[in-house]
Design a protein around this motif. Structure first.
Motif, PDB file in Angstrom:
ATOM      1  N   PRO A  77       0.828  -1.208   0.000  1.00 55.41           N
ATOM      2  CA  PRO A  77       0.000   0.000   0.000  1.00 55.41           C
ATOM      3  C   PRO A  77       0.861   1.257   0.000  1.00 55.41           C
ATOM      4  N   GLN A  78       0.389   2.288  -0.644  1.00 54.36           N
ATOM      5  CA  GLN A  78       1.059   3.591  -0.622  1.00 54.36           C
ATOM      6  C   GLN A  78       0.317   4.474   0.373  1.00 54.36           C
ATOM      7  N   SER A  79       0.854   4.568   1.578  1.00 53.72           N
ATOM      8  CA  SER A  79       0.176   5.331   2.622  1.00 53.72           C
ATOM      9  C   SER A  79       1.191   5.923   3.573  1.00 53.72           C
ATOM     10  N   ASP A  80       1.000   7.169   3.937  1.00 54.34           N
ATOM     11  CA  ASP A  80       1.873   7.828   4.903  1.00 54.34           C
ATOM     12  C   ASP A  80       1.629   7.313   6.320  1.00 54.34           C
ATOM     13  N   ASP A  81       0.548   6.538   6.520  1.00 51.14           N
ATOM     14  CA  ASP A  81       0.222   6.023   7.846  1.00 51.14           C
ATOM     15  C   ASP A  81       1.000   4.765   8.191  1.00 51.14           C
ATOM     16  N   LEU A  82       1.668   4.169   7.202  1.00 48.70           N
ATOM     17  CA  LEU A  82       2.428   2.950   7.450  1.00 48.70           C
ATOM     18  C   LEU A  82       3.782   3.268   8.067  1.00 48.70           C
ATOM     19  N   LYS A  83       4.366   2.276   8.709  1.00 47.18           N
ATOM     20  CA  LYS A  83       5.741   2.394   9.150  1.00 47.18           C
ATOM     21  C   LYS A  83       6.655   2.400   7.925  1.00 47.18           C
ATOM     22  N   PRO A  84       7.898   2.846   8.089  1.00 46.90           N
ATOM     23  CA  PRO A  84       8.829   2.771   6.965  1.00 46.90           C
ATOM     24  C   PRO A  84       8.917   1.354   6.415  1.00 46.90           C
ATOM     25  N   ILE A  85       8.959   1.244   5.097  1.00 43.77           N
ATOM     26  CA  ILE A  85       8.964  -0.045   4.405  1.00 43.77           C
ATOM     27  C   ILE A  85      10.381  -0.375   3.937  1.00 43.77           C
ATOM     28  N   PRO A  94      20.754  -6.335  -9.042  1.00 46.99           N
ATOM     29  CA  PRO A  94      21.069  -5.108  -9.773  1.00 46.99           C
ATOM     30  C   PRO A  94      20.165  -4.847 -10.969  1.00 46.99           C
ATOM     31  N   ASN A  95      19.529  -5.876 -11.496  1.00 51.30           N
ATOM     32  CA  ASN A  95      18.702  -5.713 -12.687  1.00 51.30           C
ATOM     33  C   ASN A  95      17.278  -5.254 -12.397  1.00 51.30           C
ATOM     34  N   ASN A  96      16.795  -5.465 -11.163  1.00 47.24           N
ATOM     35  CA  ASN A  96      15.395  -5.114 -10.896  1.00 47.24           C
ATOM     36  C   ASN A  96      15.209  -4.101  -9.784  1.00 47.24           C
ATOM     37  N   VAL A  97      16.290  -3.706  -9.102  1.00 48.33           N
ATOM     38  CA  VAL A  97      16.098  -2.855  -7.934  1.00 48.33           C
ATOM     39  C   VAL A  97      15.593  -1.464  -8.317  1.00 48.33           C
ATOM     40  N   ALA A  98      16.002  -0.937  -9.462  1.00 49.73           N
ATOM     41  CA  ALA A  98      15.520   0.384  -9.864  1.00 49.73           C
ATOM     42  C   ALA A  98      14.016   0.364 -10.102  1.00 49.73           C
ATOM     43  N   PHE A  99      13.538  -0.674 -10.800  1.00 46.09           N
ATOM     44  CA  PHE A  99      12.099  -0.798 -11.036  1.00 46.09           C
ATOM     45  C   PHE A  99      11.353  -0.966  -9.711  1.00 46.09           C
ATOM     46  N   ALA A 100      11.940  -1.741  -8.801  1.00 54.01           N
ATOM     47  CA  ALA A 100      11.303  -1.957  -7.504  1.00 54.01           C
ATOM     48  C   ALA A 100      11.144  -0.645  -6.740  1.00 54.01           C
ATOM     49  N   ILE A 101      12.192   0.165  -6.746  1.00 52.51           N
ATOM     50  CA  ILE A 101      12.123   1.449  -6.038  1.00 52.51           C
ATOM     51  C   ILE A 101      11.095   2.366  -6.694  1.00 52.51           C
ATOM     52  N   ASP A 102      11.071   2.396  -8.016  1.00 50.86           N
ATOM     53  CA  ASP A 102      10.091   3.223  -8.724  1.00 50.86           C
ATOM     54  C   ASP A 102       8.664   2.819  -8.364  1.00 50.86           C
ATOM     55  N   GLN A 103       8.425   1.515  -8.252  1.00 50.78           N
ATOM     56  CA  GLN A 103       7.057   1.043  -8.024  1.00 50.78           C
ATOM     57  C   GLN A 103       6.644   1.141  -6.563  1.00 50.78           C
ATOM     58  N   VAL A 104       7.519   0.691  -5.651  1.00 51.31           N
ATOM     59  CA  VAL A 104       7.143   0.586  -4.235  1.00 51.31           C
ATOM     60  C   VAL A 104       7.459   1.858  -3.454  1.00 51.31           C
ATOM     61  N   LYS A 105       8.513   2.554  -3.862  1.00 49.85           N
ATOM     62  CA  LYS A 105       8.986   3.739  -3.137  1.00 49.85           C
ATOM     63  C   LYS A 105       9.269   3.410  -1.674  1.00 49.85           C
ATOM     64  N   PRO A 106      10.085   2.394  -1.423  1.00 48.93           N
ATOM     65  CA  PRO A 106      10.362   2.001  -0.042  1.00 48.93           C
ATOM     66  C   PRO A 106      11.340   2.948   0.630  1.00 48.93           C
ATOM     67  N   PHE A 107      11.381   2.892   1.944  1.00 46.11           N
ATOM     68  CA  PHE A 107      12.397   3.627   2.683  1.00 46.11           C
ATOM     69  C   PHE A 107      13.767   3.013   2.436  1.00 46.11           C
ATOM     70  N   ALA A 108      13.806   1.679   2.309  1.00 44.68           N
ATOM     71  CA  ALA A 108      15.084   0.986   2.142  1.00 44.68           C
ATOM     72  C   ALA A 108      14.882  -0.280   1.331  1.00 44.68           C
ATOM     73  N   VAL A 109      15.992  -0.793   0.783  1.00 44.01           N
ATOM     74  CA  VAL A 109      15.993  -2.080   0.079  1.00 44.01           C
ATOM     75  C   VAL A 109      17.032  -2.978   0.736  1.00 44.01           C
ATOM     76  N   ASP A 110      16.743  -4.290   0.712  1.00 44.14           N
ATOM     77  CA  ASP A 110      17.568  -5.278   1.403  1.00 44.14           C
ATOM     78  C   ASP A 110      17.880  -6.401   0.419  1.00 44.14           C
ATOM     79  N   VAL A 111      19.163  -6.687   0.217  1.00 46.94           N
ATOM     80  CA  VAL A 111      19.559  -7.688  -0.768  1.00 46.94           C
ATOM     81  C   VAL A 111      20.497  -8.701  -0.134  1.00 46.94           C
ATOM     82  N   SER A 112      20.383  -9.948  -0.573  1.00 45.92           N
ATOM     83  CA  SER A 112      21.295 -10.991  -0.113  1.00 45.92           C
ATOM     84  C   SER A 112      21.759 -11.818  -1.304  1.00 45.92           C
ATOM     85  N   GLY A 113      20.901 -12.734  -1.767  1.00 40.87           N
ATOM     86  CA  GLY A 113      21.281 -13.601  -2.875  1.00 40.87           C
ATOM     87  C   GLY A 113      21.587 -12.861  -4.159  1.00 40.87           C
ATOM     88  N   GLY A 114      20.965 -11.712  -4.350  1.00 39.88           N
ATOM     89  CA  GLY A 114      21.120 -10.964  -5.595  1.00 39.88           C
ATOM     90  C   GLY A 114      22.496 -10.370  -5.803  1.00 39.88           C
TER      91      GLY A 114
END
Length: 223
Positions: free
Chosen positions: A149-157, A165-185
């Motif tokens: 959900p896109q809501s200012d009422d949620l905690k940071p995502i 590296p191939n999908n993180v830009a699209f992910a940020i554009d779509q979800v607009k998270p506070f942070a991203v977390d990567v391991s296997g990638g």
């Protein structure tokens, strides 16, 4: 959306990989204290991995349904700034260690995210991961990001699950998270086989470069 997406490199098992992540600009590093995971570390290993991590880089300890004693033994021996819980822990359990914590949620529907923000009032953020029956995380699979959900009422995502590296830009554009977390990638491969727990400095740099690129575009478009 913030102009800067924070980044975490998780599943570290070697000191040189931790320092490669620091050099690339990661905000946080993750250590897995869940023995069934191929990226699990012992307390002794963990202490070595983060021994030379400098100030202003957060060290996160990941647990799945631990005992109080297991968490405390890690806190007593390893520099830990943040706790991350991936199991069935409740708010009271997560909040008892005098450390800030985040709660991981395996997303099946949008209401999971909203409900978790309510159920864990003490969490500094919720980490959204892919749902796979019987697997508490680290699946290497993405989930349907439109469920966030896109809501200012949620905690940071914090967005996790199958990022690379191939999908993180699209992910940020779509979800607009506070942070991203990567391991296997960002892990190394040998003869086409992923080396779980062994990071590839080139992939770490490529991942963070993509995060910086999309953040710069966001900043530019706002002005």
């Amino acid at each position: 959306m913030s102009f800067r997406t924070r980044t975490k490199i998780c599943g570290l098992t070697r000191a040189e990989d931790a320092l490669a992540a620091v050099d690339a600009g990661a905000d946080a590093l993750g250590l897995v204290f869940y023995p069934p995971s191929p990226r699990a570390v012992t307390i002794e290993q963990a202490a070595d991995v983060v021994a030379d991590v400098p100030a202003f880089v957060s060290v996160t300890a990941l647990f799945v349904n631990p005992t109080v004693e297991q968490v405390q033994s890690v806190l007593d021996a390893v520099r830990i700034d943040l706790l991350q819980f991936h199991g069935d822990e409740d708010e009271a359990f997560c909040a008892q260690f005098n450390r800030p914590y985040i709660k991981a949620i395996r997303v099946r529907q949008a209401s999971d995210v909203v409900a978790s923000c309510v159920r864990f009032p003490g969490a500094l953020a919720v980490l959204l991961d892919s749902y796979k029956p019987g697997v508490p995380g680290g699946t290497g699979e993405t989930f349907d990001w439109s469920l966030v959900p896109q809501s200012d009422d949620l905690k940071p995502i914090i967005l996790a699950g199958g990022l690379n590296p191939n999908n993180v830009a699209f992910a940020i554009d779509q979800v607009k998270p506070f942070a991203v977390d990567v391991s296997g990638g960002v892990e190394a491969t040998l003869d086409g086989v992923e080396q779980k727990g062994i990071k590839d400095p080139g992939k770490i740099n490529a991942f963070l470069d993509e995060v910086y690129r999309v953040d710069a575009n966001t900043r530019k478009n706002k002005h």
